[in-house]
Design a protein around this motif. Sequence first.
Motif, PDB file in Angstrom:
ATOM      1  N   CYS A   1      17.898 -23.230 -28.458  1.00 59.85           N
ATOM      2  CA  CYS A   1      19.263 -22.692 -28.489  1.00 59.85           C
ATOM      3  C   CYS A   1      19.582 -22.192 -29.891  1.00 59.85           C
ATOM      4  CB  CYS A   1      20.258 -23.771 -28.068  1.00 59.85           C
ATOM      5  SG  CYS A   1      21.966 -23.177 -27.968  1.00 59.85           S
ATOM      6  N   TRP A   2      19.610 -20.876 -30.054  1.00 59.50           N
ATOM      7  CA  TRP A   2      19.901 -20.305 -31.365  1.00 59.50           C
ATOM      8  C   TRP A   2      20.483 -18.900 -31.249  1.00 59.50           C
ATOM      9  CZ3 TRP A   2      17.152 -15.825 -32.112  1.00 59.50           C
ATOM     10  CH2 TRP A   2      15.876 -15.709 -31.568  1.00 59.50           C
ATOM     11  N   GLY A   3      21.052 -18.435 -32.356  1.00 63.19           N
ATOM     12  CA  GLY A   3      21.611 -17.091 -32.390  1.00 63.19           C
ATOM     13  C   GLY A   3      21.400 -16.455 -33.743  1.00 63.19           C
ATOM     14  N   SER A   4      21.389 -15.120 -33.751  1.00 64.82           N
ATOM     15  CA  SER A   4      21.125 -14.372 -34.985  1.00 64.82           C
ATOM     16  C   SER A   4      21.778 -13.001 -34.912  1.00 64.82           C
ATOM     17  CB  SER A   4      19.610 -14.196 -35.176  1.00 64.82           C
ATOM     18  OG  SER A   4      19.326 -13.290 -36.224  1.00 64.82           O
ATOM     19  N   TYR A   5      22.166 -12.469 -36.074  1.00 65.33           N
ATOM     20  CA  TYR A   5      22.673 -11.107 -36.151  1.00 65.33           C
ATOM     21  C   TYR A   5      21.555 -10.066 -36.191  1.00 65.33           C
ATOM     22  CZ  TYR A   5      27.675 -11.936 -36.894  1.00 65.33           C
ATOM     23  OH  TYR A   5      29.004 -12.247 -36.723  1.00 65.33           O
ATOM     24  N   ILE A   6      20.306 -10.498 -36.315  1.00 69.40           N
ATOM     25  CA  ILE A   6      19.212  -9.571 -36.608  1.00 69.40           C
ATOM     26  C   ILE A   6      18.680  -8.905 -35.338  1.00 69.40           C
ATOM     27  CG2 ILE A   6      16.917  -9.323 -37.606  1.00 69.40           C
ATOM     28  CD1 ILE A   6      17.583 -11.683 -39.424  1.00 69.40           C
ATOM     29  N   HIS A   7      18.916  -7.612 -35.223  1.00 69.51           N
ATOM     30  CA  HIS A   7      18.265  -6.816 -34.186  1.00 69.51           C
ATOM     31  C   HIS A   7      16.782  -6.678 -34.553  1.00 69.51           C
ATOM     32  CE1 HIS A   7      21.925  -5.684 -32.127  1.00 69.51           C
ATOM     33  NE2 HIS A   7      22.466  -5.324 -33.272  1.00 69.51           N
ATOM     34  N   GLY A   8      15.939  -6.646 -33.534  1.00 69.58           N
ATOM     35  CA  GLY A   8      14.506  -6.547 -33.789  1.00 69.58           C
ATOM     36  C   GLY A   8      13.860  -7.879 -34.120  1.00 69.58           C
ATOM     37  N   ILE A   9      14.617  -8.969 -34.068  1.00 72.07           N
ATOM     38  CA  ILE A   9      14.029 -10.278 -34.362  1.00 72.07           C
ATOM     39  C   ILE A   9      12.917 -10.595 -33.373  1.00 72.07           C
ATOM     40  CG2 ILE A   9      15.771 -11.537 -32.994  1.00 72.07           C
ATOM     41  CD1 ILE A   9      15.572 -13.795 -35.100  1.00 72.07           C
ATOM     42  N   LEU A  10      13.074 -10.105 -32.129  1.00 71.47           N
ATOM     43  CA  LEU A  10      12.072 -10.371 -31.097  1.00 71.47           C
ATOM     44  C   LEU A  10      10.943  -9.338 -31.096  1.00 71.47           C
ATOM     45  CD1 LEU A  10      14.515 -11.416 -28.237  1.00 71.47           C
ATOM     46  CD2 LEU A  10      12.930 -12.907 -29.475  1.00 71.47           C
ATOM     47  N   ASP A  11      10.886  -8.503 -32.125  1.00 71.65           N
ATOM     48  CA  ASP A  11       9.726  -7.625 -32.325  1.00 71.65           C
ATOM     49  C   ASP A  11       8.631  -8.356 -33.097  1.00 71.65           C
ATOM     50  OD1 ASP A  11      11.229  -5.679 -31.127  1.00 71.65           O
ATOM     51  OD2 ASP A  11      11.435  -4.404 -32.891  1.00 71.65           O
ATOM     52  N   ASN A  12       8.976  -9.485 -33.694  1.00 66.94           N
ATOM     53  CA  ASN A  12       8.048 -10.213 -34.564  1.00 66.94           C
ATOM     54  C   ASN A  12       7.233 -11.229 -33.752  1.00 66.94           C
ATOM     55  OD1 ASN A  12       8.956  -9.415 -37.490  1.00 66.94           O
ATOM     56  ND2 ASN A  12      10.849  -9.754 -36.350  1.00 66.94           N
ATOM     57  N   PRO A  13       5.893 -11.139 -33.792  1.00 63.10           N
ATOM     58  CA  PRO A  13       5.046 -12.022 -32.978  1.00 63.10           C
ATOM     59  C   PRO A  13       5.317 -13.506 -33.197  1.00 63.10           C
ATOM     60  CG  PRO A  13       3.746 -10.227 -33.869  1.00 63.10           C
ATOM     61  CD  PRO A  13       5.092 -10.107 -34.501  1.00 63.10           C
ATOM     62  N   VAL A  14       5.604 -13.917 -34.440  1.00 67.35           N
ATOM     63  CA  VAL A  14       5.830 -15.333 -34.698  1.00 67.35           C
ATOM     64  C   VAL A  14       7.067 -15.828 -33.959  1.00 67.35           C
ATOM     65  CG1 VAL A  14       7.199 -14.928 -36.807  1.00 67.35           C
ATOM     66  CG2 VAL A  14       5.980 -17.087 -36.506  1.00 67.35           C
ATOM     67  N   VAL A  15       8.074 -14.989 -33.821  1.00 67.59           N
ATOM     68  CA  VAL A  15       9.292 -15.371 -33.110  1.00 67.59           C
ATOM     69  C   VAL A  15       9.017 -15.449 -31.610  1.00 67.59           C
ATOM     70  CG1 VAL A  15      11.712 -14.798 -32.650  1.00 67.59           C
ATOM     71  CG2 VAL A  15      10.717 -14.307 -34.900  1.00 67.59           C
ATOM     72  N   ILE A  16       8.336 -14.436 -31.088  1.00 69.94           N
ATOM     73  CA  ILE A  16       8.027 -14.419 -29.656  1.00 69.94           C
ATOM     74  C   ILE A  16       7.197 -15.635 -29.261  1.00 69.94           C
ATOM     75  CG2 ILE A  16       6.666 -13.229 -27.890  1.00 69.94           C
ATOM     76  CD1 ILE A  16       7.675 -10.624 -28.932  1.00 69.94           C
ATOM     77  N   GLU A  17       6.167 -15.929 -30.043  1.00 72.31           N
ATOM     78  CA  GLU A  17       5.313 -17.070 -29.688  1.00 72.31           C
ATOM     79  C   GLU A  17       6.092 -18.376 -29.736  1.00 72.31           C
ATOM     80  OE1 GLU A  17       2.452 -16.775 -28.336  1.00 72.31           O
ATOM     81  OE2 GLU A  17       2.513 -14.614 -28.627  1.00 72.31           O
ATOM     82  N   ASP A  18       7.014 -18.496 -30.685  1.00 65.53           N
ATOM     83  CA  ASP A  18       7.833 -19.702 -30.780  1.00 65.53           C
ATOM     84  C   ASP A  18       8.771 -19.825 -29.572  1.00 65.53           C
ATOM     85  OD1 ASP A  18       8.977 -21.939 -32.646  1.00 65.53           O
ATOM     86  OD2 ASP A  18      10.727 -20.816 -31.961  1.00 65.53           O
ATOM     87  N   VAL A  19       9.382 -18.725 -29.176  1.00 61.46           N
ATOM     88  CA  VAL A  19      10.313 -18.734 -28.042  1.00 61.46           C
ATOM     89  C   VAL A  19       9.590 -19.054 -26.739  1.00 61.46           C
ATOM     90  CG1 VAL A  19      11.816 -17.275 -26.625  1.00 61.46           C
ATOM     91  CG2 VAL A  19      11.973 -17.173 -29.119  1.00 61.46           C
ATOM     92  N   LEU A  20       8.392 -18.509 -26.573  1.00 62.85           N
ATOM     93  CA  LEU A  20       7.656 -18.703 -25.318  1.00 62.85           C
ATOM     94  C   LEU A  20       6.842 -19.994 -25.290  1.00 62.85           C
ATOM     95  CD1 LEU A  20       6.283 -15.096 -24.588  1.00 62.85           C
ATOM     96  CD2 LEU A  20       8.469 -16.107 -23.928  1.00 62.85           C
ATOM     97  N   ALA A  21       6.682 -20.643 -26.448  1.00 58.89           N
ATOM     98  CA  ALA A  21       5.788 -21.805 -26.561  1.00 58.89           C
ATOM     99  C   ALA A  21       6.046 -22.893 -25.516  1.00 58.89           C
ATOM    100  CB  ALA A  21       5.876 -22.391 -27.970  1.00 58.89           C
ATOM    101  N   PRO A  22       7.298 -23.244 -25.189  1.00 56.40           N
ATOM    102  CA  PRO A  22       7.504 -24.314 -24.186  1.00 56.40           C
ATOM    103  C   PRO A  22       7.030 -23.947 -22.790  1.00 56.40           C
ATOM    104  CG  PRO A  22       9.499 -23.962 -25.498  1.00 56.40           C
ATOM    105  CD  PRO A  22       8.580 -22.812 -25.788  1.00 56.40           C
ATOM    106  N   TYR A  23       6.745 -22.676 -22.556  1.00 60.32           N
ATOM    107  CA  TYR A  23       6.459 -22.218 -21.192  1.00 60.32           C
ATOM    108  C   TYR A  23       5.024 -21.722 -21.006  1.00 60.32           C
ATOM    109  CZ  TYR A  23      11.527 -22.156 -21.560  1.00 60.32           C
ATOM    110  OH  TYR A  23      12.829 -22.505 -21.813  1.00 60.32           O
ATOM    111  N   VAL A  24       4.226 -21.697 -22.092  1.00 59.04           N
ATOM    112  CA  VAL A  24       2.853 -21.187 -21.978  1.00 59.04           C
ATOM    113  C   VAL A  24       1.888 -22.164 -22.634  1.00 59.04           C
ATOM    114  CG1 VAL A  24       3.544 -18.769 -21.921  1.00 59.04           C
ATOM    115  CG2 VAL A  24       3.063 -19.853 -24.121  1.00 59.04           C
ATOM    116  N   GLU A  25       0.635 -22.086 -22.205  1.00 60.14           N
ATOM    117  CA  GLU A  25      -0.392 -22.948 -22.783  1.00 60.14           C
ATOM    118  C   GLU A  25      -1.156 -22.226 -23.885  1.00 60.14           C
ATOM    119  OE1 GLU A  25      -2.888 -24.323 -19.672  1.00 60.14           O
ATOM    120  OE2 GLU A  25      -1.298 -25.441 -18.653  1.00 60.14           O
ATOM    121  N   GLU A  26      -1.246 -20.892 -23.771  1.00 59.41           N
ATOM    122  CA  GLU A  26      -2.011 -20.142 -24.753  1.00 59.41           C
ATOM    123  C   GLU A  26      -1.160 -19.039 -25.366  1.00 59.41           C
ATOM    124  OE1 GLU A  26      -5.483 -18.585 -22.959  1.00 59.41           O
ATOM    125  OE2 GLU A  26      -6.305 -20.530 -22.398  1.00 59.41           O
TER     126      GLU A  26
END
Length: 491
Positions: free
Chosen positions: A426-451
């Motif tokens: 649960c988080w929020g940010s003013y930054i558009h394009g934050i989800l263009d960054n692989p480190v952010v995507i992998e962190d967000v998806l981590a609870p739902y994927v194994e690899e």
Amino acid sequence: MKKLKSIMFVGTGSDVGKSIVNTAVCRILLQDGYQPAPYKAQNMSLNSFATPDGFEIGRAQAVQAEACRVDCHTDMNPILLKPSGEKMSQVVLNGKPIGNRSAVQYFRDGNHQILEDAAHTAFDRLEKRYNPIVLEGAGSISELNLRHRDVTNMSMAVYADAATYLIADIDRGGVFGSVYGSIALLKPEERKQIKGIIINKFRGDIALFDEGRKILEEITEVPVIGVIPAYKEIYIEEEDSVSLACKAKFAEDGKINIAVILLDKMANFTDFSVLERDTRVNLYYTNNVLEVEKADIVILPGSKNTLADLQELQHNGVAKSIISAHRNGKTVIGICGGYQMMGRRITDPEGVEGSIPYLSGLGLLDIETIMTSEKVTKQTIFKYKDYETQCEGYEIHMGQSNFGDAASPLNQKEDGSEGVMRSDRCWGSYIHGILDNPVVIEDVLAPYVEEKNNMVEDYATFKDRQYDLLADHFRKHLDMEKIYQALTDKD
């Protein structure tokens, strides 16, 4: 390299493909050794972008600048209208907002000369730096009631003495009437600028349109210089959000379901472009309560009218479903206006957004937001959570969010912290394009994927390759020899 005349793409109507054709020709000209730059005098869009020097332009021109491999600049889109209500738009002039205007206020005669001068001055500056300028029109060129205040279409073509090409979408039907009528209704000096016709989004065997090409050329006395087949395998960021609701729905296929809340005044939906093409994800846009509750991840996007969109979510039950999703352990994320909505309260004492003075937020984050007339517009470098990877994005927002005692910062920038994190989910940010960054995507998806997703290329590399694919597609079906001839003509 020889100096070329400007080239312009106009349309028989909206959404016929002007932006895509412009983008393709920008890349073709670059491939052929020129230094092109895009230009659109006036754009109306909720999808915008921050320039490197901290100003705002339409996202389509930023995309076209990428295709040219140049930094975007306000001269490429000096006038941007961002709708904030049924009859109101924020007017952004040379990259900075100058206030909200109704259609009547904006189009009254006193404004026309100011807008036209701004458009011409920006074009003149751009033309001195690049070769050639690739102009884009807006909507239809044959709106007779708007002709006297036009700063975007044929008046701009005449001013720039641009070799101008009329685009029609054959997939809509009525292509003969729309092309013939558009040309027939032009003034003689405007008609002189039209050098060719482009038939876009053709489906099936192009040879079937050979007779249609001859008929069009006969009745208009203008050559058809291209019949462009529709394509599916090339990805270019879209300018408008009109088709978002049709993109996908909740899927029972083992993928991670991500629901992006469909807002009336949604802004910068390109924030989710990388997630959309992630093979592990099924991303869909919705304001359906059940589809929100079933999702694994819920994202509240940006909005041009945060208070009005929040009020609608509270009325239609989506606000409750977002809170319920959080309580049930789902991931809830807010970006820009969505970040503001996730807080405890939003106030608008100056009426910046409209007539709603304040609203309680969703209460998921310990922030309170005050809307202010000052607009933040900048590109941003930051570190996400406790990761050391450098990330990039951009900020375009009105309002200031103040942290409460329980707020934990999400991101670190050189000038301080940014965003708020209640938990990993649960988080929020003013930054558009934050989800263009692989480190952010992998962190967000981590609870739902194994690899992790072992992506071969980053998003910037992927987009650059798509511009080349788009250029190849158009080069096969456009008569570039005739286009270059028109760009070197001395008439």
